[in-house]
Motif scaffolding. Structure first.
Motif, PDB file in Angstrom:
ATOM      1  N   TRP A 208       0.832  -1.200   0.000  1.00  0.00           N
ATOM      2  CA  TRP A 208       0.000   0.000   0.000  1.00  0.00           C
ATOM      3  C   TRP A 208       0.868   1.253   0.000  1.00  0.00           C
ATOM      4  CZ3 TRP A 208      -4.784  -1.473  -0.870  1.00  0.00           C
ATOM      5  CH2 TRP A 208      -5.234  -2.699  -0.371  1.00  0.00           C
ATOM      6  N   PRO A 209       0.340   2.374  -0.490  1.00  0.00           N
ATOM      7  CA  PRO A 209       1.068   3.644  -0.380  1.00  0.00           C
ATOM      8  C   PRO A 209       1.342   3.985   1.085  1.00  0.00           C
ATOM      9  CG  PRO A 209      -0.794   3.848  -1.891  1.00  0.00           C
ATOM     10  CD  PRO A 209      -0.935   2.514  -1.219  1.00  0.00           C
ATOM     11  N   GLU A 210       2.410   4.695   1.322  1.00  0.00           N
ATOM     12  CA  GLU A 210       2.822   4.998   2.689  1.00  0.00           C
ATOM     13  C   GLU A 210       1.752   5.766   3.459  1.00  0.00           C
ATOM     14  OE1 GLU A 210       5.402   4.398   5.762  1.00  0.00           O
ATOM     15  OE2 GLU A 210       5.573   3.648   3.704  1.00  0.00           O
ATOM     16  N   HIS A 211       1.048   6.681   2.772  1.00  0.00           N
ATOM     17  CA  HIS A 211       0.054   7.479   3.498  1.00  0.00           C
ATOM     18  C   HIS A 211      -1.158   6.650   3.918  1.00  0.00           C
ATOM     19  CE1 HIS A 211      -0.977   7.928  -0.820  1.00  0.00           C
ATOM     20  NE2 HIS A 211      -2.226   7.898  -0.405  1.00  0.00           N
ATOM     21  N   PHE A 212      -1.396   5.505   3.274  1.00  0.00           N
ATOM     22  CA  PHE A 212      -2.451   4.611   3.742  1.00  0.00           C
ATOM     23  C   PHE A 212      -2.124   4.113   5.149  1.00  0.00           C
ATOM     24  CE2 PHE A 212      -4.812   2.782  -0.195  1.00  0.00           C
ATOM     25  CZ  PHE A 212      -4.870   4.047  -0.763  1.00  0.00           C
ATOM     26  N   ILE A 213      -0.853   3.914   5.404  1.00  0.00           N
ATOM     27  CA  ILE A 213      -0.403   3.337   6.670  1.00  0.00           C
ATOM     28  C   ILE A 213      -0.260   4.404   7.748  1.00  0.00           C
ATOM     29  CG2 ILE A 213       1.470   2.040   7.774  1.00  0.00           C
ATOM     30  CD1 ILE A 213       2.054   0.860   4.949  1.00  0.00           C
ATOM     31  N   GLN A 214       0.203   5.591   7.359  1.00  0.00           N
ATOM     32  CA  GLN A 214       0.522   6.625   8.335  1.00  0.00           C
ATOM     33  C   GLN A 214      -0.678   7.473   8.743  1.00  0.00           C
ATOM     34  OE1 GLN A 214       3.725   8.822   6.534  1.00  0.00           O
ATOM     35  NE2 GLN A 214       5.276   7.308   7.115  1.00  0.00           N
ATOM     36  N   GLN A 215      -1.709   7.543   7.903  1.00  0.00           N
ATOM     37  CA  GLN A 215      -2.855   8.403   8.188  1.00  0.00           C
ATOM     38  C   GLN A 215      -4.056   7.589   8.668  1.00  0.00           C
ATOM     39  OE1 GLN A 215      -3.487  10.571   4.521  1.00  0.00           O
ATOM     40  NE2 GLN A 215      -1.911  12.074   5.025  1.00  0.00           N
ATOM     41  N   SER A 216      -5.042   8.301   9.232  1.00  0.00           N
ATOM     42  CA  SER A 216      -6.309   7.657   9.570  1.00  0.00           C
ATOM     43  C   SER A 216      -7.040   7.351   8.265  1.00  0.00           C
ATOM     44  CB  SER A 216      -7.164   8.583  10.438  1.00  0.00           C
ATOM     45  OG  SER A 216      -6.552   8.798  11.689  1.00  0.00           O
ATOM     46  N   LEU A 217      -7.345   6.089   8.057  1.00  0.00           N
ATOM     47  CA  LEU A 217      -7.893   5.651   6.779  1.00  0.00           C
ATOM     48  C   LEU A 217      -9.391   5.386   6.905  1.00  0.00           C
ATOM     49  CD1 LEU A 217      -6.433   5.157   4.062  1.00  0.00           C
ATOM     50  CD2 LEU A 217      -6.495   2.712   4.589  1.00  0.00           C
ATOM     51  N   VAL A 218     -10.170   6.083   6.085  1.00  0.00           N
ATOM     52  CA  VAL A 218     -11.611   5.855   5.994  1.00  0.00           C
ATOM     53  C   VAL A 218     -11.858   5.032   4.734  1.00  0.00           C
ATOM     54  CG1 VAL A 218     -13.883   6.926   5.779  1.00  0.00           C
ATOM     55  CG2 VAL A 218     -12.099   8.032   7.154  1.00  0.00           C
ATOM     56  N   VAL A 219     -12.551   3.916   4.876  1.00  0.00           N
ATOM     57  CA  VAL A 219     -12.740   2.986   3.756  1.00  0.00           C
ATOM     58  C   VAL A 219     -14.223   2.802   3.466  1.00  0.00           C
ATOM     59  CG1 VAL A 219     -12.469   0.576   3.020  1.00  0.00           C
ATOM     60  CG2 VAL A 219     -10.577   1.749   4.149  1.00  0.00           C
ATOM     61  N   SER A 220     -14.541   2.700   2.175  1.00  0.00           N
ATOM     62  CA  SER A 220     -15.895   2.354   1.741  1.00  0.00           C
ATOM     63  C   SER A 220     -15.779   1.403   0.561  1.00  0.00           C
ATOM     64  CB  SER A 220     -16.673   3.611   1.332  1.00  0.00           C
ATOM     65  OG  SER A 220     -18.021   3.295   1.050  1.00  0.00           O
ATOM     66  N   VAL A 221     -16.679   0.421   0.496  1.00  0.00           N
ATOM     67  CA  VAL A 221     -16.633  -0.587  -0.563  1.00  0.00           C
ATOM     68  C   VAL A 221     -17.989  -0.658  -1.252  1.00  0.00           C
ATOM     69  CG1 VAL A 221     -16.277  -3.029  -1.100  1.00  0.00           C
ATOM     70  CG2 VAL A 221     -14.901  -1.940   0.690  1.00  0.00           C
ATOM     71  N   GLY A 222     -17.984  -0.581  -2.579  1.00  0.00           N
ATOM     72  CA  GLY A 222     -19.234  -0.695  -3.327  1.00  0.00           C
ATOM     73  C   GLY A 222     -19.027  -0.334  -4.783  1.00  0.00           C
ATOM     74  N   THR A 223     -19.782  -0.962  -5.661  1.00  0.00           N
ATOM     75  CA  THR A 223     -19.695  -0.689  -7.094  1.00  0.00           C
ATOM     76  C   THR A 223     -19.817   0.812  -7.365  1.00  0.00           C
ATOM     77  OG1 THR A 223     -20.668  -2.843  -7.592  1.00  0.00           O
ATOM     78  CG2 THR A 223     -20.738  -1.203  -9.342  1.00  0.00           C
ATOM     79  N   PHE A 224     -19.101   1.287  -8.363  1.00  0.00           N
ATOM     80  CA  PHE A 224     -19.145   2.711  -8.701  1.00  0.00           C
ATOM     81  C   PHE A 224     -20.421   3.002  -9.496  1.00  0.00           C
ATOM     82  CE2 PHE A 224     -14.601   2.020  -7.909  1.00  0.00           C
ATOM     83  CZ  PHE A 224     -14.376   3.041  -6.992  1.00  0.00           C
TER      84      PHE A 224
END
Length: 392
Positions: A208-224
């Motif tokens: 993963w990109p470094e900022h995915f690991i270092q920052q608070s990550l908000v995730v959402s999953v669903g078809t576009f």
């Protein structure tokens, strides 16, 4: 001799989405229990217009077939006279197929006109028909342009009509009542399940990109697509990003009609470095993303069940969700999740900020733990399968 439970779907079993996962999971669960104590064996029939002749394979021990079936107008007197002999032959082959495999139940998942011929043949042979609705399939029935002509006959041929949550089954019942009140008596609810061991499938080698690991990550999953409300989430996150610098939003989904518009929205709001849109991400990698995340958000406009919300709970993520049928059944506000009104950008942004600001992890952690307990206690594919078997 065991009878065959024929799971039928118009969707590829490799599709990234809830219905394919439901069919795969139910068939796999039935295969496991059929080795011991169930009088049924599973088989999957994919309605594939490209497969003029049956194409067979074995997936996780389950026999799967892809094949074209005659469209409804060929069965009910359509205009393509030149093709009728071919479809008449296919119609006879469907009868032979159902008899040869000793099919006792035809269970359609994601109801479309493509399955009309198959259930018509099944009814002629005295085979029980169960139609399971999962979301957008109900929208077509609710359309005034199609309901008066085609759907009454289709629904009348079904013995049971299943909604994938109690709330969604009630919506299904109301919609069908507008067509024929007697047909609405066939409606029942069977909640989808969840694989409580799913997190073991997470891609531990995902990069993963470094900022995915270092920052608070908000995730959402669903078809576009529009119904998933990604546009609402992006607008809400614009406010979040202005208040909290070390945050990043990742939206993961199957490619769809809204993808390019969402890219433009991200650019127009100046969020290019704060929002990532990931298309067609493999399921194990999605699970790995849950392990990095701080918060899961669903901004859906329509969500009959909310399988991804349940999976987020399984991964010990707190969940913020809009008040869809699935979310209001899965989540209790401020107990196992946080609920906001659909398309309410301000309330959604405030909920995200509130939970991300929970630095001591008290309320956020309690929400996550409560949801995980609720999901593991109440949802499993064995429970879902037992509920279906009770309908046979």
């Amino acid at each position: 001799m065991k009878k065959t439970w024929l799971f039928v779907t118009p969707l590829s079993l490799d599709a990234i989405g809830g219905v394919a996962r439901v069919v795969n999971a139910l068939a796999a669960e039935m295969h496991q229990v059929s080795l011991n104590d169930v009088d049924w064996k599973p088989m999957v029939f994919v309605l594939d217009w490209q497969a003029l002749y049956p194409v067979s394979e074995i997936r996780n021990g389950v026999s799967c077939v892809r094949c074209r079936v005659p469209p409804p107008d060929m069965i009910t007197g359509g205009k393509q006279a030149a093709l009728k002999p071919l479809y008449a032959l296919q119609y006879l082959l469907l009868k032979r197929f159902l008899r040869r495999h000793n099919v006792g139940v035809v269970n359609v998942h994601y109801v479309t006109p493509m399955s009309f011929a198959l259930i018509k043949v099944a009814r002629q042979l005295g085979i029980k028909v169960i139609a399971s609705f999962h979301g957008a399939d109900l929208a077509e029935i609710e359309s005034a342009s199609t309901a008066p002509t085609f759907w009454p006959e289709y629904l009348d041929m079904c013995d049971v009509l299943v909604g994938c949550s109690n709330n969604y089954a009630e919506r299904l019942r109301r919609s069908i009542t507008s067509i024929n009140a007697d047909l609405a008596k066939k409606v029942t609810a069977v909640a989808n399940g969840i694989d409580i061991n799913a997190m073991a499938l997470a891609d531990k080698g995902a990069v993963w990109p470094e900022h995915f690991i270092q920052q608070s990550l908000v995730v959402s999953v669903g078809t576009f697509e529009h119904k998933k409300g990604h546009d609402t989430l992006i607008r809400a996150f614009a406010q979040v990003a202005s208040e909290l610098q070390d945050t990043h939003l990742v939206i993961v989904g199957r490619d769809g009609p809204e993808y390019q518009a969402l890219e433009l929205l991200v650019e127009s709001l100046g969020l290019a470095g704060r929002v990532t849109l990931l298309k067609n991400c493999p399921y194990p990698k999605v699970l790995a993303l849950y392990c990095l995340a701080t918060l899961y958000v669903s901004a859906s406009r329509v969500e009959p069940f909310g399988l991804v919300m349940a999976e987020a709970g399984l991964a010990s993520l707190p969940v913020v969700a809009t008040k869809t049928d699935g979310a209001t059944e899965l989540l209790a506000h401020r107990q196992t999740g946080w609920l906001v009104d659909i398309d309410d950008v301000l309330s959604l942004s405030k909920a995200i900020v509130y939970l991300l600001n929970d630095n001591d992890n008290g309320g956020r952690g309690e929400l996550a733990e409560s949801l995980q307990r609720s999901v593991t206690r109440s949802l499993s594919w064995r429970k879902a399968l037992d509920a279906y078997l009770a309908l046979a």
